[in-house]
Motif scaffolding. Structure first.
Motif, PDB file in Angstrom:
ATOM      1  N   GLY A 189     -73.728 -25.412  16.570  1.00 33.93           N
ATOM      2  CA  GLY A 189     -74.383 -24.899  17.767  1.00 33.93           C
ATOM      3  C   GLY A 189     -73.379 -24.304  18.753  1.00 33.93           C
ATOM      4  N   VAL A 190     -73.890 -23.432  19.627  1.00 36.09           N
ATOM      5  CA  VAL A 190     -73.046 -22.767  20.614  1.00 36.09           C
ATOM      6  C   VAL A 190     -72.391 -23.801  21.526  1.00 36.09           C
ATOM      7  N   ASN A 191     -73.157 -24.782  21.958  1.00 43.51           N
ATOM      8  CA  ASN A 191     -72.626 -25.807  22.863  1.00 43.51           C
ATOM      9  C   ASN A 191     -71.524 -26.631  22.201  1.00 43.51           C
ATOM     10  N   GLN A 192     -71.713 -26.976  20.907  1.00 41.52           N
ATOM     11  CA  GLN A 192     -70.699 -27.731  20.185  1.00 41.52           C
ATOM     12  C   GLN A 192     -69.413 -26.921  20.045  1.00 41.52           C
ATOM     13  N   ARG A 193     -69.583 -25.650  19.714  1.00 38.76           N
ATOM     14  CA  ARG A 193     -68.429 -24.771  19.549  1.00 38.76           C
ATOM     15  C   ARG A 193     -67.649 -24.647  20.868  1.00 38.76           C
ATOM     16  N   GLN A 194     -68.405 -24.445  21.940  1.00 42.67           N
ATOM     17  CA  GLN A 194     -67.770 -24.294  23.248  1.00 42.67           C
ATOM     18  C   GLN A 194     -67.046 -25.572  23.650  1.00 42.67           C
ATOM     19  N   ALA A 195     -67.627 -26.712  23.314  1.00 40.37           N
ATOM     20  CA  ALA A 195     -67.012 -27.998  23.659  1.00 40.37           C
ATOM     21  C   ALA A 195     -65.662 -28.162  22.965  1.00 40.37           C
ATOM     22  N   VAL A 196     -65.559 -27.671  21.717  1.00 38.27           N
ATOM     23  CA  VAL A 196     -64.294 -27.754  20.985  1.00 38.27           C
ATOM     24  C   VAL A 196     -63.226 -26.916  21.679  1.00 38.27           C
ATOM     25  N   PHE A 197     -63.584 -25.668  22.012  1.00 37.88           N
ATOM     26  CA  PHE A 197     -62.624 -24.794  22.703  1.00 37.88           C
ATOM     27  C   PHE A 197     -62.160 -25.411  24.028  1.00 37.88           C
ATOM     28  N   GLU A 198     -63.117 -25.913  24.790  1.00 37.19           N
ATOM     29  CA  GLU A 198     -62.786 -26.457  26.103  1.00 37.19           C
ATOM     30  C   GLU A 198     -61.909 -27.695  26.001  1.00 37.19           C
TER      31      GLU A 198
END
Length: 236
Positions: A123-132
């Motif tokens: 998911g987009v949110n999971q992906r973003q959480a990894v980057f952050e």
């Protein structure tokens, strides 16, 4: 074709479901129980008339008591049940192996569910959480090349966000703040077939326990010390 080969063919053939052969242990069928099932099934699959124990003894070399125990175990494990069927107008006892195939079907369903979960896109949110998380721990903004590397971990290598977060934690604890180090950690876990956080934690505990064990003391014969220096030994 010679007469011997024709006689063999006239004995008929027993067909077996390949999925059963590949997974019978997974549903609780022992090697001996599978052998007995294959010997008695003939052209049947689910409902099999009770065999003559004497014939089975001769075919398997098992004792009568062992054969009874095998059938009893299959019933206890809910792999088979006793029923009755009509054979030429007569009621005869039979074994019903429907439960065994129901367990096999449930196993197949669980495998398909697991496969679907593995194939589920991140998911987009999971992906973003990894980057952050990585940016936060590294204390800087990721470069485009680094962001591409992380995307490859997720989309090509199919590392889960959870596993990447654990590799990040490992890197931070080692005070190494770069993706190359994280990539080596992830590759090492993949080689060890560590796919989940539980497996990684179990591996960590095992490694920590082995590192904390004192080295084994030498218990062999006493090795004499040879003084090659020519200087007198200090006996104090």
């Amino acid at each position: 074709m010679d007469n011997y080969a024709l006689k063999l063919l006239n004995q008929g053939q027993t067909t077996v479901n390949n999925y059963l052969l590949q997974n019978y242990h997974q549903i609780g069928v022992s090697n001996e129980a599978l052998l007995v099932y294959l010997l008695i099934k003939g052209n049947h699959d689910l409902i099999v008339p009770m065999p003559e124990i004497g014939d089975l003894q001769q075919q398997t070399g098992f004792s009568e008591q062992k054969l009874f125990n095998l059938f009893h175990q299959m019933i206890e494990k809910k792999l088979a049940a006793i029923t009755q069927i009509d054979v030429e107008g007569q009621k005869v006892d039979a074994y019903d192996f429907s439960q065994m195939y129901e367990k096999l079907g449930l196993l197949k369903s669980q495998e398909q569910d697991t496969q679907q979960q593995d194939d589920k896109p991140i998911g987009v949110n999971q992906r973003q959480a990894v980057f952050e998380s990585i940016e936060k721990e590294f204390g800087r903004t990721l470069s485009p090349i680094e962001m591409e590397t992380i995307s490859q971990w997720l989309d090509i290598d199919h590392y889960t966000p959870e596993i990447i977060q654990m590799a990040l934690k490992e890197a931070v604890l080692s005070q190494v703040y770069n993706l190359k180090y994280m990539d080596r950690i992830l590759s090492n876990w993949e080689k060890k077939n560590l796919k989940s956080s539980q497996q990684v934690e179990a591996y960590r505990r095992k490694r920590k326990a082995s590192e904390s064990e004192p080295p084994a003391r030498y218990s062999g014969p006493k090795i004499p010390f040879i003084n090659l220096s020519g200087k007198p030994e200090d006996n104090q």
